[in-house]
Design a protein around this motif. Structure first.
Motif, mmCIF file in Angstrom:
data_model
loop_
_atom_site.group_PDB
_atom_site.id
_atom_site.type_symbol
_atom_site.label_atom_id
_atom_site.label_comp_id
_atom_site.label_asym_id
_atom_site.label_seq_id
_atom_site.Cartn_x
_atom_site.Cartn_y
_atom_site.Cartn_z
ATOM 1 N N SER A 96 0.832 -1.206 0.000
ATOM 2 C CA SER A 96 0.000 0.000 0.000
ATOM 3 C C SER A 96 0.867 1.258 0.000
ATOM 4 N N ASN A 97 1.948 1.235 0.764
ATOM 5 C CA ASN A 97 2.861 2.380 0.789
ATOM 6 C C ASN A 97 3.513 2.601 -0.579
ATOM 7 N N TYR A 98 3.888 1.531 -1.240
ATOM 8 C CA TYR A 98 4.442 1.676 -2.593
ATOM 9 C C TYR A 98 3.391 2.264 -3.519
ATOM 10 N N HIS A 99 2.181 1.734 -3.449
ATOM 11 C CA HIS A 99 1.082 2.196 -4.306
ATOM 12 C C HIS A 99 0.812 3.687 -4.106
ATOM 13 N N ARG A 100 0.841 4.143 -2.863
ATOM 14 C CA ARG A 100 0.561 5.557 -2.565
ATOM 15 C C ARG A 100 1.771 6.458 -2.799
ATOM 16 N N GLY A 101 2.903 5.881 -3.163
ATOM 17 C CA GLY A 101 4.094 6.681 -3.431
ATOM 18 C C GLY A 101 4.871 7.057 -2.194
ATOM 19 N N GLN A 102 4.566 6.423 -1.059
ATOM 20 C CA GLN A 102 5.259 6.737 0.187
ATOM 21 C C GLN A 102 6.588 5.995 0.315
ATOM 22 N N ARG A 103 6.782 4.981 -0.513
ATOM 23 C CA ARG A 103 8.040 4.224 -0.553
ATOM 24 C C ARG A 103 8.377 3.977 -2.014
ATOM 25 N N GLY A 104 9.111 4.834 -2.584
ATOM 26 C CA GLY A 104 9.462 4.657 -3.991
ATOM 27 C C GLY A 104 8.483 5.369 -4.898
ATOM 28 N N ALA A 105 8.914 5.569 -6.107
ATOM 29 C CA ALA A 105 8.102 6.306 -7.073
ATOM 30 C C ALA A 105 7.733 5.415 -8.247
ATOM 31 N N ALA A 106 6.725 5.863 -8.963
ATOM 32 C CA ALA A 106 6.321 5.261 -10.238
ATOM 33 C C ALA A 106 5.782 3.839 -10.112
ATOM 34 N N PHE A 107 5.086 3.551 -9.015
ATOM 35 C CA PHE A 107 4.414 2.257 -8.902
ATOM 36 C C PHE A 107 3.444 2.156 -10.075
ATOM 37 N N PRO A 108 3.314 0.993 -10.699
ATOM 38 C CA PRO A 108 2.434 0.881 -11.867
ATOM 39 C C PRO A 108 0.994 1.306 -11.563
ATOM 40 N N SER A 109 0.354 1.839 -12.566
ATOM 41 C CA SER A 109 -1.050 2.233 -12.447
ATOM 42 C C SER A 109 -1.938 0.996 -12.525
ATOM 43 N N PRO A 110 -3.104 1.049 -11.896
ATOM 44 C CA PRO A 110 -4.040 -0.074 -12.016
ATOM 45 C C PRO A 110 -4.445 -0.290 -13.472
ATOM 46 N N ALA A 111 -4.763 -1.541 -13.783
ATOM 47 C CA ALA A 111 -5.178 -1.901 -15.142
ATOM 48 C C ALA A 111 -6.689 -2.066 -15.247
ATOM 49 N N ALA A 112 -7.348 -2.279 -14.115
ATOM 50 C CA ALA A 112 -8.799 -2.498 -14.116
ATOM 51 C C ALA A 112 -9.382 -1.939 -12.824
ATOM 52 N N ARG A 128 7.724 -6.545 -12.496
ATOM 53 C CA ARG A 128 8.866 -5.856 -13.112
ATOM 54 C C ARG A 128 9.305 -4.688 -12.236
ATOM 55 N N TRP A 129 8.340 -3.900 -11.747
ATOM 56 C CA TRP A 129 8.662 -2.749 -10.903
ATOM 57 C C TRP A 129 9.359 -3.214 -9.624
ATOM 58 N N LEU A 130 8.812 -4.246 -8.992
ATOM 59 C CA LEU A 130 9.418 -4.762 -7.758
ATOM 60 C C LEU A 130 10.811 -5.326 -8.025
#
Length: 178
Positions: A96-112, A128-130
């Motif tokens: 969740s922190n990765y998704h919200r940008g609190q740990r790292g940048a450019a987490f992939p966007s949702p597809a659906a 790939r991002w991980l």
């Protein structure tokens, strides 16, 4: 040889037919558990092969030889944050922190379900991002991409996908190395 676990979801065969199970066994699926659920044939493989791309390609050809129509290969390519956490062996909070940008940048966007409370991501993109951040093995990211490529190929009606998967695997490995 290494053992690879995955499933092929298929349709078009009558599970009540006398030769239903024999079709799979006789056509090279003797390393799989075959079941019928919700109108689909589920073929759960534990396949020995030199590489994951060889395992997937040989399984697709074997299932196609039964006369079944391949719907998709799993593990499911669409994942929730909880699924991501489980596959990456991380906590839901960390993902969740990765998704919200609190740990790292450019987490992939949702597809659906982009605007819903429970969006879904393409596992190959997240893997790939991980992997690029050292949080997931490169092999796992490559396998996720190969499942994606195999699914795209079977959607196009292709069953002889070995050379394409091998080339994609090699290219993806080079991309991850840079």
């Amino acid at each position: 040889m290494k053992m690879y676990e995955f499933s092929v979801i298929a349709s078009g065969l009558d599970p009540q037919a006398d030769d239903f199970e024999a079709r799979f066994y006789d056509n090279g699926c003797d390393d799989a558990l075959v079941s019928f659920q919700n109108g689909h044939v589920i073929i759960d493989f534990t396949r020995a092969a030199e590489t994951f791309d060889c395992a997937i390609a040989s399984a697709v050809e074997a299932v196609a030889a039964t006369g079944a129509r391949i719907v998709r290969i799993e593990p499911d390519p669409l994942v929730s944050l909880s699924d991501i956490a489980k596959r990456a062996n991380m906590t839901r909070a960390a993902i969740s922190n990765y998704h919200r940008g609190q740990r790292g940048a450019a987490f992939p966007s949702p597809a659906a379900r982009i605007t819903s409370d429970s969006p879904l991501w393409e596992w190959a993109d997240v893997a790939r991002w991980l992997a690029s951040g050292g949080k997931l093995s490169r092999a796992t990211a490559v396998e996720a991409e190969l499942v994606r490529q195999a699914n795209l190929a079977v959607q196009r009606g292709e069953v002889h996908i070995g050379p394409m998967l091998k080339a994609r695997s090699e290219q993806f490995e080079r991309d991850l190395a840079t």
